[in-house]
Each structure stands twice: as C-alpha cells, then as structure tokens.
Design a protein around this motif. Structure first.
Motif, PDB file in Angstrom:
ATOM      1  N   GLY A   9      44.710   7.347 130.293  1.00 26.50           N
ATOM      2  CA  GLY A   9      44.424   6.159 130.131  1.00 26.50           C
ATOM      3  C   GLY A   9      43.409   5.994 131.312  1.00 26.50           C
ATOM      4  N   GLU A  10      42.569   6.977 131.995  1.00 22.78           N
ATOM      5  CA  GLU A  10      41.506   7.127 132.718  1.00 22.78           C
ATOM      6  C   GLU A  10      40.179   6.993 131.989  1.00 22.78           C
ATOM      7  N   VAL A  11      39.427   6.063 132.922  1.00 23.97           N
ATOM      8  CA  VAL A  11      38.176   5.961 132.222  1.00 23.97           C
ATOM      9  C   VAL A  11      37.328   7.226 132.143  1.00 23.97           C
ATOM     10  N   MET A  12      36.821   7.457 131.113  1.00 24.72           N
ATOM     11  CA  MET A  12      35.785   8.761 131.080  1.00 24.72           C
ATOM     12  C   MET A  12      34.355   8.537 131.348  1.00 24.72           C
ATOM     13  N   ASP A  13      33.823   9.580 132.186  1.00 22.86           N
ATOM     14  CA  ASP A  13      32.336   9.455 132.741  1.00 22.86           C
ATOM     15  C   ASP A  13      31.595  10.215 131.510  1.00 22.86           C
ATOM     16  N   PRO A  14      30.274   9.907 131.459  1.00 24.42           N
ATOM     17  CA  PRO A  14      29.290  10.454 130.409  1.00 24.42           C
ATOM     18  C   PRO A  14      29.504  11.961 130.186  1.00 24.42           C
ATOM     19  N   PHE A  15      29.699  12.715 131.303  1.00 23.93           N
ATOM     20  CA  PHE A  15      29.887  14.227 131.169  1.00 23.93           C
ATOM     21  C   PHE A  15      30.915  14.378 130.394  1.00 23.93           C
ATOM     22  N   LYS A  16      32.138  13.750 130.808  1.00 22.97           N
ATOM     23  CA  LYS A  16      33.540  14.005 130.081  1.00 22.97           C
ATOM     24  C   LYS A  16      33.560  13.578 128.726  1.00 22.97           C
ATOM     25  N   GLY A 219      33.769  21.234 133.307  1.00 21.61           N
ATOM     26  CA  GLY A 219      32.475  20.935 134.246  1.00 21.61           C
ATOM     27  C   GLY A 219      32.835  21.105 135.410  1.00 21.61           C
ATOM     28  N   HIS A 220      31.569  21.890 136.136  1.00 23.08           N
ATOM     29  CA  HIS A 220      31.765  22.321 137.571  1.00 23.08           C
ATOM     30  C   HIS A 220      30.293  22.396 137.966  1.00 23.08           C
ATOM     31  N   VAL A 221      30.408  22.606 139.179  1.00 20.62           N
ATOM     32  CA  VAL A 221      28.991  23.317 139.885  1.00 20.62           C
ATOM     33  C   VAL A 221      29.028  24.388 140.513  1.00 20.62           C
ATOM     34  N   ARG A 250      28.498  13.361 137.550  1.00 22.06           N
ATOM     35  CA  ARG A 250      28.893  13.340 136.272  1.00 22.06           C
ATOM     36  C   ARG A 250      28.522  12.099 135.343  1.00 22.06           C
ATOM     37  N   ASP A 251      27.789  11.172 136.065  1.00 21.09           N
ATOM     38  CA  ASP A 251      27.407   9.863 135.241  1.00 21.09           C
ATOM     39  C   ASP A 251      26.244  10.158 134.218  1.00 21.09           C
ATOM     40  N   VAL A 252      25.621  11.497 134.395  1.00 19.27           N
ATOM     41  CA  VAL A 252      24.556  11.734 133.672  1.00 19.27           C
ATOM     42  C   VAL A 252      25.065  12.694 132.647  1.00 19.27           C
ATOM     43  N   HIS A 276      27.800  21.632 134.501  1.00 14.90           N
ATOM     44  CA  HIS A 276      27.764  22.356 133.384  1.00 14.90           C
ATOM     45  C   HIS A 276      29.005  22.773 132.826  1.00 14.90           C
ATOM     46  N   SER A 277      29.366  23.179 131.799  1.00 10.93           N
ATOM     47  CA  SER A 277      30.555  23.409 131.122  1.00 10.93           C
ATOM     48  C   SER A 277      30.298  24.273 129.640  1.00 10.93           C
ATOM     49  N   VAL A 278      31.155  24.696 129.107  1.00 13.33           N
ATOM     50  CA  VAL A 278      31.485  25.383 128.013  1.00 13.33           C
ATOM     51  C   VAL A 278      32.586  24.762 126.957  1.00 13.33           C
TER      52      VAL A 278
END
Length: 440
Positions: A9-16, A219-221, A250-252, A276-278
C-alpha cells in the motif's frame, strides 16, 4: 489519477515502478522499449556514439592479447540523458569470453577471496568450489556433515577481490582484510579505461556476481569508494540481463538496457551517483542455451595470434607525467597506462611486498606487515605480463577443447556472471583509521 502503489500500500516512485514492471512474470513485460545497443538506429533519440582515445597503441596491444577485437572495430555509445554511462557492445573476439568464465567459476571463488558461502556454511580449505560441482565429494574433507554431493557452486552468489566489501555495513573492510586483485583483471581494466580516456585509472577491488534465472538486484547507488571520480567497469557473461539506469534520485524514470554476454558497461562522472538495478535475467533463445559469441570462428583464429615471447615484460607505475608501459622483450615504448593491481591467487603469478618481490602465494595482510607496507602493496605494483599472458594462452588452449569447455557451458545455460571493478582510493590515499573490522 492516483499514484501507483505496491503490495504494502505504499506509493511507488518512478524507479520502483519500472523495476516492478520488468521484474513481473505474469503477464510478462513488453520488452520493445528496452535499449538494444545492437540496434542503435532504433534508439537514436536516447543514445549517441562515444569517441575513443586513438593514441593508446600499447593499451590496444594488451587488450588484443586478452582476446579483444581491434579498438577501431568497437561499437561504443553513451546515454544522452546520462553521458557518464558508457556502453561497449561485446568487444571480445568470438570464443575468448571462455577465459573469463573459467576464471570466474574455477579461480576467483578460491581462498583467500571472500565468498557469500563463508557467511552461512562451513567450507573447508581443501574444498574446491568448482570441483564440487562436477565430482562427488569425500565427506571426510568437511568440518561438518553436509548433504551428500554438495554443490557449492550452485550456492555461490558473490565473490570479492582485492579490497573486500562488508555487505552489512556497505563499506570496505579496509587494510585489515584484503587479498591480491587478479593481475589479469587489473591489466584488462586499466588498458580498457585508458582507451576510454581514463588514463589514471587503477583497479583495487572487484565483485563477481552470479545470477540464476530468478535473481534480481534492487535499486541502489555504489558509493562506498573514497574516489568516486574514478569509473566503475562492469563485464557481463552468459545470459542476457535487463538493466535499469536511473538518476540521482528515485524520482527519475530509468532507462532500460539489454546487457548481453561480452558487453562492457562503464559508469563514470555523475552517473557514479545514480540509481541502477537488474530486475530480470532473460531465458536463452530456444535451441541456443549458450550465446553464439562463445563459439570459436575463423575470425577468432585469424585476428588473434598468440606469440610466445621470452624475457620479462613488466607494467610499472610511473610518475603522472610518464604514464607509459614498457615491454623490454618486444621493445615497445609507447604511452599508456599506470597499472598497479596485484596478481591473483590460483596459478597466476603474484606480486608480493612493497619492494615488488614475487611470492609463491597471496594472502591476507599478516601481522608482520606494517600498515604502510600493506597499503603500498595495494597501491603501487609492478607485475610480469609475460607470465599473465602465458597463463592466458595455456587456459585458452585448454578451453578450445569442447569437452573441457562443456562443464562451463552447462553452467551458463541458466546463469549470468557479472564482475565489476573499482578504484577505491586516489593514488597515495589511505583508508581512514576508523573502518569496518572483520566480523563486525
């Protein structure tokens, strides 16, 4: 319209949102928007050509010895929205990726390198990770009673090289625990970085990741390095991955990219600070369990000729104004690189103490070494390239035999191997005194 939400139920950011999209199994995602660097014309709005340094003649000779195509034949691009993201479309001559697969499966997982296996199971010093996959094990070799025919390789997820990484604290252990960085990785990455314009790069740490078909990377840096100005080099072998390259937050919305076997990805500049992520490893094409690039062809035989030379070839660190590679046995004296990593464990020649003496084996820092000595061995090296290439030639001769190659190929049917290499510190820089200690 309400913002997308996850299962909690959490809002997802564009990256997620993009990560979840490509991770989804049912229904499968649309892959048509993923950037395929094999088809650059289809993505001209997102990618552009990257110009190489054409003056690095010595570097190119080293790269060719490692089975890479002439630099003029490389196809190199970067993302327009993330210019620090550089992509080399598989520069390896067909068949020569076999060497790096063998190194990743048979050599790199051995002690003194650190493995995920060490964190949750007993692995005796006498156990060979690779042999455990293809031979029955003798229970008397174990310090505990494992299941019969334990296949350690199937449980292997990562190996760290050089300066070892503390996954719990997301930082390096520092000079308290490190092992020799393989010299072939050091030479490969130093010369490749130089061709890309990063002439001061020298590798100090590496992470080898082993992905099965259900593996993902969130996703990580990557920001544990003290020198974030140096590029991170990443090599892919085996099955294709979907890779997401985002922005500093993560908004990008990230760009999705195919990472295929042999592809080399470089994160440099501002991209070092980006998420970045896989999210997914893709299954092989029907009837082609191993990518075609692992097959030897006439091109491979014609473009790669192995010269057995005698005499000592060394790559030494030089003052900044004289970054050159000297090969006395072949009288090559052109401008190039400042390569300094150590030799690896296993059968490859290794470099020892601060006086650049050769040793028979590599080890963690010992109580007899001072902090200055241990720091010097990691930051200033000279090593024997003739020995490195002699071992490379011997390995490739072995791997050209299809029966010898088959066990490695079988592993790749449902696996992707990735190793990424980093420069941790600037030349002359030391770890701070307060750093993570082993076991903390």
């Amino acid at each position: 319209m309400a913002a997308p939400m996850d299962m909690q139920g959490e809002v997802m950011d564009p990256f997620k949102i993009e990560y979840k999209r490509y991770k989804r199994r049912n229904p499968p995602p649309d892959l048509s928007e993923i950037i395929d660097f094999d088809k650059p014309g289809n993505f001209s709005d997102k990618i552009e050509a990257y110009n190489l340094d054409s003056t690095c003649c010595q570097d190119e000779l080293v790269l060719n010895k490692f089975g890479l195509k002439p630099v003029k034949e490389w196809k190199v691009y970067r993302l327009k929205e993330s210019p620090g993201f550089i992509f080399i479309v598989n520069p390896f001559i067909p068949g020569y990726q076999r060497y790096w697969v063998k190194r990743s499966l048979k050599d790199f997982p051995e002690k003194p390198n650190m493995r995920n296996l060490d964190l949750y199971m007993e692995v005796a010093e006498s156990d060979n990770i690779w042999e455990s996959r293809i031979h029955k094990r003798d229970p008397s070799l174990y310090s505990t009673d494992p299941p019969e025919n334990t296949d350690f390789l199937s449980k292997l997820r990562w190996v760290t090289l050089g300066y070892h990484y503390n996954w719990g604290k997301k930082e390096y252990y520092g000079k308290e625990i490190w092992s020799s960085l393989p010299s072939d990785i050091g030479a490969l990455t130093k010369c490749l970085a130089s061709v890309l314009g990063f002439r001061q790069y020298h590798a100090q740490a590496g992470i080898v990741n082993y992905y099965n078909m259900s593996s993902t990377l969130g996703g990580h840096v990557d920001e544990a390095e003290f020198d974030m100005s140096a590029p991170l080099l990443s090599f892919s072998f085996g099955q294709t991955a979907i890779y997401l390259q985002g922005g500093k937050t993560r908004d990008v919305k990230p760009d999705a990219v195919f990472l295929k076997s042999g592809d080399v990805m470089i994160m440099s500049g501002e991209t070092r600070w980006c998420y970045h992520s896989v999210p997914r490893i893709l299954p092989p094409a029907k009837g082609k369990p191993v990518p075609e690039c692992f097959k030897f062809t006439e091109e491979a035989s014609g473009k790669y000729e192995c010269d057995q030379r005698t005499g000592e070839t060394t790559v030494e660190e030089r003052p900044p104004e004289h970054h050159c590679v000297e090969n006395e046995s072949t009288q090559m004296n052109t401008s190039s690189a400042n390569i300094d990593p150590k030799h690896s464990s296993s059968t490859h020649t290794q470099v020892g103490d601060s006086n650049l003496q050769f040793q028979n084996k590599t080890s963690h820092r010992t109580s007899t070494q001072s902090d200055d000595q241990s720091q010097t061995t990691t930051n200033s090296q000279c090593y024997d390239l003739d020995s490195v290439f002699k071992q490379f030639d011997e390995d490739m001769k072995y791997l050209k035999d299809e029966d010898n190659w088959k066990p490695f190929a079988d592993y790749l049917h449902e696996t992707r191997i990735n190793f990424n290499v980093r420069q941790v510190m600037k030349p002359g820089q030391s770890f701070p005194e307060e750093i993570a200690k082993p076991g903390t």
